[in-house]
Design a protein around this motif. Structure first.
Motif, PDB file in Angstrom:
ATOM      1  N   THR A 185       1.016  -1.049   0.075  1.00  0.00           N
ATOM      2  CA  THR A 185      -0.028   0.073   0.020  1.00  0.00           C
ATOM      3  C   THR A 185       0.989   1.272   0.237  1.00  0.00           C
ATOM      4  OG1 THR A 185      -1.907   1.094   1.198  1.00  0.00           O
ATOM      5  CG2 THR A 185      -0.170   0.277   2.435  1.00  0.00           C
ATOM      6  N   GLU A 186       0.472   2.174  -0.654  1.00  0.00           N
ATOM      7  CA  GLU A 186       1.267   3.406  -0.679  1.00  0.00           C
ATOM      8  C   GLU A 186       0.971   4.173   0.584  1.00  0.00           C
ATOM      9  OE1 GLU A 186       0.186   6.278  -3.743  1.00  0.00           O
ATOM     10  OE2 GLU A 186       0.977   5.037  -5.257  1.00  0.00           O
ATOM     11  N   LEU A 187       1.863   5.219   0.944  1.00  0.00           N
ATOM     12  CA  LEU A 187       1.771   6.018   2.115  1.00  0.00           C
ATOM     13  C   LEU A 187       1.081   7.504   1.629  1.00  0.00           C
ATOM     14  CD1 LEU A 187       5.427   5.693   3.982  1.00  0.00           C
ATOM     15  CD2 LEU A 187       3.079   4.170   4.499  1.00  0.00           C
ATOM     16  N   ARG A 188       1.412   7.838   0.602  1.00  0.00           N
ATOM     17  CA  ARG A 188       0.703   8.966   0.183  1.00  0.00           C
ATOM     18  C   ARG A 188      -0.987   9.134   0.432  1.00  0.00           C
ATOM     19  NH1 ARG A 188       0.432  10.653  -6.026  1.00  0.00           N
ATOM     20  NH2 ARG A 188      -0.704   8.699  -6.066  1.00  0.00           N
ATOM     21  N   GLY A 189      -1.263  10.106   1.349  1.00  0.00           N
ATOM     22  CA  GLY A 189      -2.450  10.218   1.392  1.00  0.00           C
ATOM     23  C   GLY A 189      -3.226   9.848   2.850  1.00  0.00           C
ATOM     24  N   LYS A 190      -2.367   8.662   3.301  1.00  0.00           N
ATOM     25  CA  LYS A 190      -2.742   8.089   4.581  1.00  0.00           C
ATOM     26  C   LYS A 190      -2.494   9.101   5.713  1.00  0.00           C
ATOM     27  CE  LYS A 190      -3.372   3.985   2.662  1.00  0.00           C
ATOM     28  NZ  LYS A 190      -2.910   4.374   1.277  1.00  0.00           N
ATOM     29  N   ALA A 205       7.195  13.118  11.821  1.00  0.00           N
ATOM     30  CA  ALA A 205       6.283  13.874  11.299  1.00  0.00           C
ATOM     31  C   ALA A 205       6.754  14.568   9.974  1.00  0.00           C
ATOM     32  CB  ALA A 205       5.748  14.989  12.152  1.00  0.00           C
ATOM     33  N   ARG A 206       8.030  15.081  10.169  1.00  0.00           N
ATOM     34  CA  ARG A 206       8.228  15.757   8.944  1.00  0.00           C
ATOM     35  C   ARG A 206       8.603  14.678   7.568  1.00  0.00           C
ATOM     36  NH1 ARG A 206      14.219  18.857   9.177  1.00  0.00           N
ATOM     37  NH2 ARG A 206      12.789  20.344  10.656  1.00  0.00           N
ATOM     38  N   PHE A 207       9.168  13.455   8.024  1.00  0.00           N
ATOM     39  CA  PHE A 207       9.240  12.428   6.822  1.00  0.00           C
ATOM     40  C   PHE A 207       7.775  12.021   6.289  1.00  0.00           C
ATOM     41  CE2 PHE A 207      13.184  10.406   9.457  1.00  0.00           C
ATOM     42  CZ  PHE A 207      13.819  11.429   8.914  1.00  0.00           C
ATOM     43  N   GLY A 208       6.845  12.157   7.100  1.00  0.00           N
ATOM     44  CA  GLY A 208       5.422  11.672   6.756  1.00  0.00           C
ATOM     45  C   GLY A 208       4.873  12.648   5.830  1.00  0.00           C
ATOM     46  N   ARG A 209       5.317  13.998   6.231  1.00  0.00           N
ATOM     47  CA  ARG A 209       4.839  15.059   5.251  1.00  0.00           C
ATOM     48  C   ARG A 209       5.588  15.056   3.981  1.00  0.00           C
ATOM     49  NH1 ARG A 209       6.188  18.534   9.409  1.00  0.00           N
ATOM     50  NH2 ARG A 209       7.528  19.480   8.183  1.00  0.00           N
ATOM     51  N   GLY A 210       7.060  14.532   3.957  1.00  0.00           N
ATOM     52  CA  GLY A 210       7.491  14.444   2.683  1.00  0.00           C
ATOM     53  C   GLY A 210       6.913  13.314   1.754  1.00  0.00           C
ATOM     54  N   ARG A 229       4.478  24.669  14.546  1.00  0.00           N
ATOM     55  CA  ARG A 229       5.950  24.607  14.073  1.00  0.00           C
ATOM     56  C   ARG A 229       6.153  23.646  13.066  1.00  0.00           C
ATOM     57  NH1 ARG A 229      11.428  24.140  15.101  1.00  0.00           N
ATOM     58  NH2 ARG A 229      11.014  23.247  17.166  1.00  0.00           N
ATOM     59  N   HIS A 230       5.746  22.491  13.509  1.00  0.00           N
ATOM     60  CA  HIS A 230       5.992  21.096  12.697  1.00  0.00           C
ATOM     61  C   HIS A 230       4.866  21.033  11.741  1.00  0.00           C
ATOM     62  CE1 HIS A 230       9.505  20.677  14.988  1.00  0.00           C
ATOM     63  NE2 HIS A 230       8.837  20.616  16.196  1.00  0.00           N
ATOM     64  N   ARG A 231       3.861  21.720  11.759  1.00  0.00           N
ATOM     65  CA  ARG A 231       2.607  21.641  10.819  1.00  0.00           C
ATOM     66  C   ARG A 231       1.984  20.272  11.101  1.00  0.00           C
ATOM     67  NH1 ARG A 231       4.968  22.526   4.850  1.00  0.00           N
ATOM     68  NH2 ARG A 231       6.719  21.674   6.012  1.00  0.00           N
ATOM     69  N   VAL A 232       1.769  19.879  12.320  1.00  0.00           N
ATOM     70  CA  VAL A 232       1.155  18.785  12.865  1.00  0.00           C
ATOM     71  C   VAL A 232      -0.193  19.149  13.512  1.00  0.00           C
ATOM     72  CG1 VAL A 232       1.262  16.791  14.352  1.00  0.00           C
ATOM     73  CG2 VAL A 232       3.302  17.799  13.059  1.00  0.00           C
ATOM     74  N   GLU A 233      -1.274  18.520  13.100  1.00  0.00           N
ATOM     75  CA  GLU A 233      -2.434  18.613  13.700  1.00  0.00           C
ATOM     76  C   GLU A 233      -2.472  17.955  15.224  1.00  0.00           C
ATOM     77  OE1 GLU A 233      -7.503  17.582  13.240  1.00  0.00           O
ATOM     78  OE2 GLU A 233      -6.060  17.008  11.540  1.00  0.00           O
ATOM     79  N   LYS A 234      -2.899  18.758  16.227  1.00  0.00           N
ATOM     80  CA  LYS A 234      -2.985  18.148  17.441  1.00  0.00           C
ATOM     81  C   LYS A 234      -4.530  17.485  17.829  1.00  0.00           C
ATOM     82  CE  LYS A 234      -2.228  19.522  22.207  1.00  0.00           C
ATOM     83  NZ  LYS A 234      -1.877  20.652  23.288  1.00  0.00           N
ATOM     84  N   VAL A 235      -4.518  16.193  18.417  1.00  0.00           N
ATOM     85  CA  VAL A 235      -5.569  15.760  18.696  1.00  0.00           C
ATOM     86  C   VAL A 235      -5.612  14.813  20.030  1.00  0.00           C
ATOM     87  CG1 VAL A 235      -6.172  15.328  16.047  1.00  0.00           C
ATOM     88  CG2 VAL A 235      -4.799  13.528  17.346  1.00  0.00           C
ATOM     89  N   GLU A 236      -6.650  14.432  20.402  1.00  0.00           N
ATOM     90  CA  GLU A 236      -6.735  13.887  21.757  1.00  0.00           C
ATOM     91  C   GLU A 236      -6.209  12.187  21.440  1.00  0.00           C
ATOM     92  OE1 GLU A 236      -7.246  14.822  24.717  1.00  0.00           O
ATOM     93  OE2 GLU A 236      -7.137  16.898  23.824  1.00  0.00           O
TER      94      GLU A 236
END
Length: 416
Positions: A185-190, A205-210, A229-236
């Protein structure tokens, strides 16, 4: 299940005064003449004021730099047996360890002159930090030095699991050629869910965005500004379990994170989730993970860290959807060099009473952030002065609770 501070506890941060009060013995001794056998020449009259016992393998440059310090004698014994450590430690002022050495009450008590315990890595689960603090011993580590190496390995495990690289390799090693058997399976879009957005987590997180993934994370001890700063969505925590296609764990191991992901948590996840644990063994319950893999709830797993190392009974031997490595997250030339450099730089400062970069059992303080935190710092100071005038008995523990806008800031200074 709701989560809060109990799932992501700070390291033990006993008040600075408590540790300093315990350190009542002077380390400084009188000089004596020494001879440098390795260089074949006499050196200036100097006393070995500090003996440093190193029980794990470190980079050669680290040993060379420590040995070059005029007041330090290095006893370098990688893979040293426990019994030998107990015999050697009474005359030593510092102990430098890796994960192989369990620094418990017995070893700490044997170290009658011990002033510093240095962990040549990040995790300190093998060290009884609380007891070391009671004994007035500074515990320090080397965070951030193996960050990139650990994150690269974690992402490498993810790629291997998602594309069945390990099984394809094993088949070809036996002369096979089965192209269609190993459809991945691709990682793109996951959605990549990261538990713990610290040094390794934010690199992940940076690798995932890449790879064009949507990255979410939970970590109540990281300020909101770091998520931005790391462009990550904060969730519970529960939301992360429900939404993630891949979950990667990056939290320290302690009594509140052991079995953080167990059967109830697996039941909340998407069917077909991928689990990556390159943090610490025991955070993901291995028996529960095996059951989730067998049922198909978990599609695959990458494991670098284990409940017992080495595993006495490895539940995953031969499992086609598990990629395993023997705790090699920091096993790169670069990581070991930077860890060694940190030990060589910080340990002499610790022994000589200086300020170290990464104390584990003392607060690590940065600059005050803005007017808001300055005001709260002054408030805490006034409250402390006020309390000192009215409290007769010594305080053994203070619990700090933060609510409102202050929770988005680094509050460690307030706990001093």
């Amino acid at each position: 299940m709701s989560y809060g501070a109990s799932l992501f506890p700070q390291r033990v941060e006993t008040p600075e005064r408590r540790l300093q009060n315990c350190q009542s013995r002077s380390l400084y001794l009188h000089p004596e003449v020494t001879h440098d056998e390795s260089q074949g020449r006499n050196v200036a009259p100097v006393k070995t004021q500090f003996k440093v016992l190193i029980t794990g393998k470190l980079a050669d440059t680290c040993i060379e730099k420590l040995s070059a310090e005029p007041d330090i004698e290095v006893l370098y014994h990688p893979e040293m047996p426990r019994e030998a450590i107990i015999r050697q430690i009474p005359e030593c002022h510092a102990l430098v360890t890796r994960s192989e050495t369990t620094v418990d009450k017995t070893i700490i008590d044997a170290g009658k002159k011990l002033k510093v315990i240095a962990r040549a890595a990040v995790g300190v689960a093998n060290i009884d930090v609380d007891y070391a603090t009671e004994r007035g011993i500074l515990v320090m580590n080397t965070p951030g030095k193996n960050t990139n190496s650990a994150a690269e390995l974690a992402f490498g495990l993810l790629l291997a699991v998602a594309r069945n690289i390990h099984e394809a390799h094993n088949t070809m090693s036996q002369g096979g050629w089965e192209r269609h058997r190993f459809t991945g399976t691709e990682l793109r879009g996951k959605t990549l869910g990261i538990i713990g957005l610290g040094n390794v987590g934010h690199r992940m997180a940076r690798f995932g965005r890449g790879f064009e993934m949507q990255v979410i994370a939970c970590d109540p001890y990281i300020p909101d500004s770091e998520f931005e700063r790391h462009r990550v969505e904060k969730v519970e925590f529960e939301e992360l379990l429900r939404r993630s296609d891949i979950i990667s764990v990056h939290v320290p191991k302690n009594k509140t994170t052991i079995n953080m992901i167990d059967r109830p948590q697996f039941e909340q996840m998407k069917r077909g989730v991928i689990i990556i644990n390159a943090a610490r063994g025991g955070i993901v319950n291995e028996s529960a993970l095996k059951a989730a893999l067998d049922s198909g709830q978990v599609a695959g797993a990458g494991i670098d860290t284990w409940e017992t190392e080495p595993p006495r009974e490895n539940l995953f031997i031969g499992h086609p959807r598990v990629v395993m490595t023997p705790h090699i997250g920091a096993s790169t030339v670069e990581a070991q060099f930077f860890i060694g450099e940190a030990i060589a730089q910080e340990l002499p400062k610790a022994l000589r009473g200086g300020i170290v970069e990464a104390p584990v059992n003392m607060p690590q303080i940065r600059m005050i952030e803005g007017n808001m935190m300055s005001a709260y710092t002054v408030l805490c100071e006034k409250l402390g002065i006020f309390s000192a005038q009215y409290i007769d008995s010594p305080i053994s523990r203070i619990e700090a609770i933060y609510r409102g806008d202050i929770t988005a800031h680094d509050c460690r200074l307030l706990r001093l």
